[in-house]
Motif scaffolding. Sequence first.
Motif, PDB file in Angstrom:
ATOM      1  N   ALA A 181      -2.366   7.713   8.639  1.00 23.73           N
ATOM      2  CA  ALA A 181      -3.657   7.026   8.535  1.00 23.73           C
ATOM      3  C   ALA A 181      -3.925   6.599   7.094  1.00 23.73           C
ATOM      4  O   ALA A 181      -4.425   5.501   6.844  1.00 23.73           O
ATOM      5  N   TYR A 182      -3.572   7.451   6.144  1.00 24.49           N
ATOM      6  CA  TYR A 182      -3.745   7.128   4.721  1.00 24.49           C
ATOM      7  C   TYR A 182      -2.881   5.927   4.340  1.00 24.49           C
ATOM      8  O   TYR A 182      -3.359   4.989   3.686  1.00 24.49           O
ATOM      9  N   LEU A 183      -1.609   5.955   4.733  1.00 22.46           N
ATOM     10  CA  LEU A 183      -0.711   4.851   4.401  1.00 22.46           C
ATOM     11  C   LEU A 183      -1.171   3.553   5.063  1.00 22.46           C
ATOM     12  O   LEU A 183      -1.081   2.473   4.456  1.00 22.46           O
ATOM     13  N   LYS A 184      -1.674   3.650   6.269  1.00 17.01           N
ATOM     14  CA  LYS A 184      -2.185   2.468   6.976  1.00 17.01           C
ATOM     15  C   LYS A 184      -3.389   1.901   6.227  1.00 17.01           C
ATOM     16  O   LYS A 184      -3.503   0.688   6.045  1.00 17.01           O
ATOM     17  N   GLU A 185      -4.282   2.767   5.755  1.00 14.94           N
ATOM     18  CA  GLU A 185      -5.458   2.326   5.010  1.00 14.94           C
ATOM     19  C   GLU A 185      -5.064   1.724   3.662  1.00 14.94           C
ATOM     20  O   GLU A 185      -5.656   0.713   3.256  1.00 14.94           O
ATOM     21  N   THR A 186      -4.100   2.332   2.986  1.00 16.17           N
ATOM     22  CA  THR A 186      -3.704   1.788   1.685  1.00 16.17           C
ATOM     23  C   THR A 186      -3.024   0.435   1.868  1.00 16.17           C
ATOM     24  O   THR A 186      -3.200  -0.472   1.043  1.00 16.17           O
ATOM     25  N   GLU A 187      -2.278   0.285   2.952  1.00 10.08           N
ATOM     26  CA  GLU A 187      -1.651  -1.018   3.246  1.00 10.08           C
ATOM     27  C   GLU A 187      -2.719  -2.061   3.556  1.00 10.08           C
ATOM     28  O   GLU A 187      -2.647  -3.196   3.106  1.00 10.08           O
ATOM     29  N   TYR A 188      -3.747  -1.641   4.294  1.00  9.83           N
ATOM     30  CA  TYR A 188      -4.846  -2.547   4.637  1.00  9.83           C
ATOM     31  C   TYR A 188      -5.621  -2.939   3.377  1.00  9.83           C
ATOM     32  O   TYR A 188      -6.019  -4.089   3.221  1.00  9.83           O
ATOM     33  N   GLU A 189      -5.799  -1.989   2.469  1.00 12.25           N
ATOM     34  CA  GLU A 189      -6.530  -2.250   1.218  1.00 12.25           C
ATOM     35  C   GLU A 189      -5.774  -3.251   0.348  1.00 12.25           C
ATOM     36  O   GLU A 189      -6.391  -4.026  -0.370  1.00 12.25           O
ATOM     37  N   ARG A 190      -4.463  -3.235   0.387  1.00 12.34           N
ATOM     38  CA  ARG A 190      -3.659  -4.128  -0.444  1.00 12.34           C
ATOM     39  C   ARG A 190      -3.713  -5.569   0.053  1.00 12.34           C
ATOM     40  O   ARG A 190      -3.494  -6.501  -0.692  1.00 12.34           O
TER      41      ARG A 190
END
Length: 170
Positions: free
Chosen positions: A160-169
Amino acid sequence: MELQEFKTKVLPLKDRLYRIALAMLKSVEEAEDTLQDVMVRLWDKRAQLGEYRSVEALAVTVCKNRCIDKLKSKKHKHHEDVQTLEVESGLSNPYRSLELGESMKLMLKAFDTLPDQQRLLVILRDVEGYSYEEISMQTGLQINNIRVGLSRARKAAREAYLKETEYERQ
């Protein structure tokens, strides 16, 4: 159990119970209310506390169950606590501090996606530092189930964290 014994066995647990309630409920006010409710319940049960092998395990179980009840109630509205997160990096670089703060927010958001039981296991093991045996006593789960639950919780939070950081980028 008399007053003095209650003071020596139960009252020292209040900080740990508060941290569990705060981690589960995400609200200082809700955690304080829950802590007070748990202490009242334990005081009301003081005559039976001597029958339990571990008063601490009972207190954590009562706290956990009270938090779950509050989370399930229709009155509980999901809201972010007003308190700000302080990330002490030791660096004077404000950009690094901002980046760490954003990472912390994303990690907490990822942590919020976990089911209640997995979140509780992570809190007990990684935040409170309980051993697997102590968690087993407090939750009633077998040690292998605790290990599997923790593994799944960490994996889900990481994804979930990696998905959010990818979305933030993007």
